[in-house]
Scaffold this active site. Structure first.
Site, PDB file in Angstrom:
ATOM      1  N   GLU A  67      19.253   6.983  82.381  1.00 23.11           N
ATOM      2  CA  GLU A  67      17.675   6.554  82.290  1.00 23.11           C
ATOM      3  C   GLU A  67      16.967   6.406  83.564  1.00 23.11           C
ATOM      4  O   GLU A  67      16.636   6.092  84.746  1.00 23.11           O
ATOM      5  CB  GLU A  67      18.185   4.360  82.116  1.00 23.11           C
ATOM      6  CG  GLU A  67      19.284   4.556  80.719  1.00 23.11           C
ATOM      7  CD  GLU A  67      19.751   3.385  80.808  1.00 23.11           C
ATOM      8  OE1 GLU A  67      19.876   2.650  79.538  1.00 23.11           O
ATOM      9  OE2 GLU A  67      18.872   2.449  81.646  1.00 23.11           O
ATOM     10  N   CYS A 112      10.998   4.055  87.196  1.00 25.68           N
ATOM     11  CA  CYS A 112      12.407   3.343  88.181  1.00 25.68           C
ATOM     12  C   CYS A 112      12.986   4.164  87.113  1.00 25.68           C
ATOM     13  O   CYS A 112      13.412   5.198  86.492  1.00 25.68           O
ATOM     14  CB  CYS A 112      12.266   2.058  86.732  1.00 25.68           C
ATOM     15  SG  CYS A 112      14.208   1.312  87.689  1.00 25.68           S
ATOM     16  N   CYS A 148      27.831   3.058  87.657  1.00 24.24           N
ATOM     17  CA  CYS A 148      28.097   2.556  88.598  1.00 24.24           C
ATOM     18  C   CYS A 148      28.892   2.290  89.120  1.00 24.24           C
ATOM     19  O   CYS A 148      29.463   1.200  88.048  1.00 24.24           O
ATOM     20  CB  CYS A 148      26.729   1.206  88.920  1.00 24.24           C
ATOM     21  SG  CYS A 148      27.002   0.440  90.704  1.00 24.24           S
ATOM     22  N   CYS A 155      28.964  -5.012  88.820  1.00 29.00           N
ATOM     23  CA  CYS A 155      28.953  -5.841  89.213  1.00 29.00           C
ATOM     24  C   CYS A 155      28.342  -6.744  87.591  1.00 29.00           C
ATOM     25  O   CYS A 155      27.893  -5.978  86.575  1.00 29.00           O
ATOM     26  CB  CYS A 155      26.732  -5.968  89.258  1.00 29.00           C
ATOM     27  SG  CYS A 155      26.390  -5.406  91.219  1.00 29.00           S
ATOM     28  N   CYS A 204      25.409  -6.568  85.062  1.00 28.13           N
ATOM     29  CA  CYS A 204      24.738  -5.274  84.740  1.00 28.13           C
ATOM     30  C   CYS A 204      25.376  -4.470  84.098  1.00 28.13           C
ATOM     31  O   CYS A 204      26.326  -4.161  83.724  1.00 28.13           O
ATOM     32  CB  CYS A 204      24.566  -4.575  86.511  1.00 28.13           C
ATOM     33  SG  CYS A 204      23.844  -3.240  85.865  1.00 28.13           S
ATOM     34  N   CYS A 260      18.651  -1.814  83.762  1.00 27.91           N
ATOM     35  CA  CYS A 260      19.279  -0.699  84.631  1.00 27.91           C
ATOM     36  C   CYS A 260      20.520  -0.834  83.100  1.00 27.91           C
ATOM     37  O   CYS A 260      21.272  -1.604  82.597  1.00 27.91           O
ATOM     38  CB  CYS A 260      19.523  -0.927  85.557  1.00 27.91           C
ATOM     39  SG  CYS A 260      20.285  -1.296  86.943  1.00 27.91           S
TER      40      CYS A 260
HETATM   41  N1  SAH Z   1      22.425  -0.488  92.337  1.00 27.39           N
HETATM   42  C1  SAH Z   1      21.862  -0.648  93.141  1.00 27.39           C
HETATM   43  C2  SAH Z   1      19.769  -0.482  92.349  1.00 27.39           C
HETATM   44  C3  SAH Z   1      20.359  -0.173  91.013  1.00 27.39           C
HETATM   45  S1  SAH Z   1      19.661  -2.160  89.371  1.00 27.39           S
HETATM   46  C4  SAH Z   1      21.544  -2.076  93.408  1.00 27.39           C
HETATM   47  O1  SAH Z   1      21.826  -2.855  92.826  1.00 27.39           O
HETATM   48  O2  SAH Z   1      20.341  -2.693  93.936  1.00 27.39           O
HETATM   49  C5  SAH Z   1      18.326  -2.854  90.687  1.00 27.39           C
HETATM   50  C6  SAH Z   1      18.147  -3.774  90.304  1.00 27.39           C
HETATM   51  O3  SAH Z   1      18.752  -5.156  88.657  1.00 27.39           O
HETATM   52  C7  SAH Z   1      19.068  -4.796  90.741  1.00 27.39           C
HETATM   53  O4  SAH Z   1      19.285  -5.926  92.054  1.00 27.39           O
HETATM   54  C8  SAH Z   1      20.301  -5.148  90.272  1.00 27.39           C
HETATM   55  O5  SAH Z   1      21.331  -6.320  90.597  1.00 27.39           O
HETATM   56  C9  SAH Z   1      18.745  -5.775  89.315  1.00 27.39           C
HETATM   57  N2  SAH Z   1      19.749  -5.806  87.691  1.00 27.39           N
HETATM   58  C10 SAH Z   1      20.924  -5.146  87.177  1.00 27.39           C
HETATM   59  N3  SAH Z   1      21.112  -5.766  86.032  1.00 27.39           N
HETATM   60  C11 SAH Z   1      20.027  -7.273  85.593  1.00 27.39           C
HETATM   61  C12 SAH Z   1      20.180  -7.633  84.272  1.00 27.39           C
HETATM   62  N4  SAH Z   1      20.573  -7.765  83.755  1.00 27.39           N
HETATM   63  N5  SAH Z   1      18.826  -8.461  84.456  1.00 27.39           N
HETATM   64  C13 SAH Z   1      18.272  -8.295  86.102  1.00 27.39           C
HETATM   65  N6  SAH Z   1      18.298  -7.876  86.514  1.00 27.39           N
HETATM   66  C14 SAH Z   1      19.052  -7.194  86.549  1.00 27.39           C
HETATM   67 FE1  SF4 Z   2      25.418  -0.793  90.439  1.00 25.18          FE
HETATM   68 FE2  SF4 Z   2      24.365  -2.790  88.385  1.00 25.18          FE
HETATM   69 FE3  SF4 Z   2      25.450  -3.650  90.699  1.00 25.18          FE
HETATM   70 FE4  SF4 Z   2      23.580  -2.044  91.226  1.00 25.18          FE
HETATM   71  S1  SF4 Z   2      23.667  -3.550  89.682  1.00 25.18           S
HETATM   72  S2  SF4 Z   2      25.841  -2.228  92.237  1.00 25.18           S
HETATM   73  S3  SF4 Z   2      23.697  -0.675  88.762  1.00 25.18           S
HETATM   74  S4  SF4 Z   2      26.710  -2.847  89.314  1.00 25.18           S
END
Ligand code: SAH
Ligand code: SF4
Length: 349
Positions: A91, A104, A111, A115, A118, A335
């Site tokens: 995306e 973005c 990934c 996390c 996410c 994301c």
């Molecule tokens: N993997 C990298 C970059 C992509 S995620 C990282 O984790 O930094 C970009 C940001 O979006 C990260 O800070 C992540 O923790 C946040 N993010 C992911 N899922 C989210 C959600 N459901 N609501 C708000 N922020 C979110």
């Molecule tokens: Fe991966 Fe999502 Fe964690 Fe970023 S926030 S490192 S995209 S699992």
């Protein structure tokens, strides 16, 4: 399948043109059109017709195929789901503001960090993107915006994937996006966001590429961060912040610390105090992101009142703090969320 033209190294394209007896300046002419996001070689008006035909026989202008688009905030946010060669999807989200336009961007399909809050981390890891696949997302966004008399001004690696687990391609794509002959976006306007791969933060410091570094912190104590950002078990938080601070000092640029607010989990008074202890007197900016709810996770978004309360508590620790607007919530903009919805529809269709 024909290769995408941006998958060629510049020297390979030079060789291809030379083999056809074309002058060297054709490369920047053709690349200029590609960077402007033409959808076919036929649109390259100042390129001789036979060369356009030869290009079309050998290459595709892009490898990305848009599968779905969703809009939110009365069209201020547009999210596109692209299919990559081989079938994985990623995306890209365009966000329009009064004085800038931000893309973005995704660096991996899925990934591996996983996390638990996410959407991207919840489906199986697909693959790394090649540099040209990342650049093509930016070109497509620039094309969308140009049609509205807007210019793509900022790029953030906050889409799908952990950029520092695909380091070489991400750095290559940053250089391409910054190239004055291509999109000419200054590295200072490019944010690379990482969950905290310490060796790559150290490597970045040696690149002399002044991108803005964002660290997805989310917790200031190992016990909680081990759960929220599982890579913390390998790269603990104190060492992570030390590495980020070294980058800040070397580059002279403040690091942005991202904090997704999960109600009752990491938005308490105790958390604010811990952030204070960790980041006080560092070159740091804290960016609070209210959680964008993801189905099937145990987490909830904080109330607006709790967001303000937590922001004030972090400020009282003497830190710079802002709250990210929740732009794009209806566009499934955290994301991985559009991917999830479209894939679900595909499975049920
Ligand atoms: N993997 C990298 C970059 C992509 S995620 C990282 O984790 O930094 C970009 C940001 O979006 C990260 O800070 C992540 O923790 C946040 N993010 C992911 N899922 C989210 C959600 N459901 N609501 C708000 N922020 C979110
Ligand atoms: Fe991966 Fe999502 Fe964690 Fe970023 S926030 S490192 S995209 S699992």
């Amino acid at each position: 399948m024909k290769p995408a033209i941006l998958s060629l190294a510049p020297s390979d394209l030079d060789a291809w043109l030379a083999a056809r007896g074309e002058p060297a300046y054709r490369r920047s002419q053709v690349m200029g059109w590609v960077a402007r996001g033409v959808q076919s070689f036929a649109e390259m008006r100042d390129v001789p017709r036979p060369l356009r035909a030869a290009l079309d026989e050998s290459f595709r202008v892009t490898s990305l195929q848009p599968l779905a688009v969703s809009e939110a905030d009365t069209s201020l946010t547009t999210k596109t789901l692209f299919e990559l060669d081989g079938g994985h999807t990623v995306e890209a989200v365009v966000m329009r503001y009064s004085n800038r336009s931000t893309l973005c961007i995704s660096s991996q399909a899925g990934c591996p960090v996983g996390c638990p809050f996410c959407a991207t981390g919840r489906f199986p890891f697909g693959r790394n993107l090649a540099a040209h696949e990342i650049e093509e997302q930016a070109i497509d966004a620039a094309r969308q915006l140009a049609a509205e008399n807007r210019r793509l001004s900022h790029v953030v690696f906050m889409g799908m994937g952990e950029p520092f687990l695909n380091y070489a391609a991400v750095m290559d794509s940053v250089r391409r996006i910054a190239d004055p002959e291509r999109l000419a976006i200054s590295p200072r306007r490019i944010v690379v966001s990482t969950s905290g791969i310490i060796p790559r933060i150290e490597q970045l410091a040696a690149e002399k590429l002044p991108v803005t570094l964002a660290i997805s912190l989310h917790a200031a104590r190992d016990e909680l961060r081990d759960v929220l950002v599982p890579i913390n078990r390998k790269y603990p938080v104190a060492e992570l912040v030390a590495a980020a601070q070294r980058y800040a000092v070397l580059s002279g640029r403040r690091v942005s610390y991202e904090w997704v607010m999960l109600a009752g989990v990491n938005d308490t008074e105790r958390d604010a105090k811990e952030i204070g202890r960790l980041l006080r007197r560092k070159l740091a900016h804290v960016n609070l992101i209210p959680f964008n709810p993801v189905d099937g996770t145990p987490y909830h978004a904080p109330s607006q009142k709790d967001v303000r309360r937590f922001r004030d508590a972090v400020m009282a620790e003497g830190l710079n703090v802002t709250v990210r607007d929740t732009r794009g919530r209806e566009a499934d903009a955290a994301c991985g969320q559009l991917h999830e919805r479209v894939m679900r529809q595909r499975v049920t269709a």
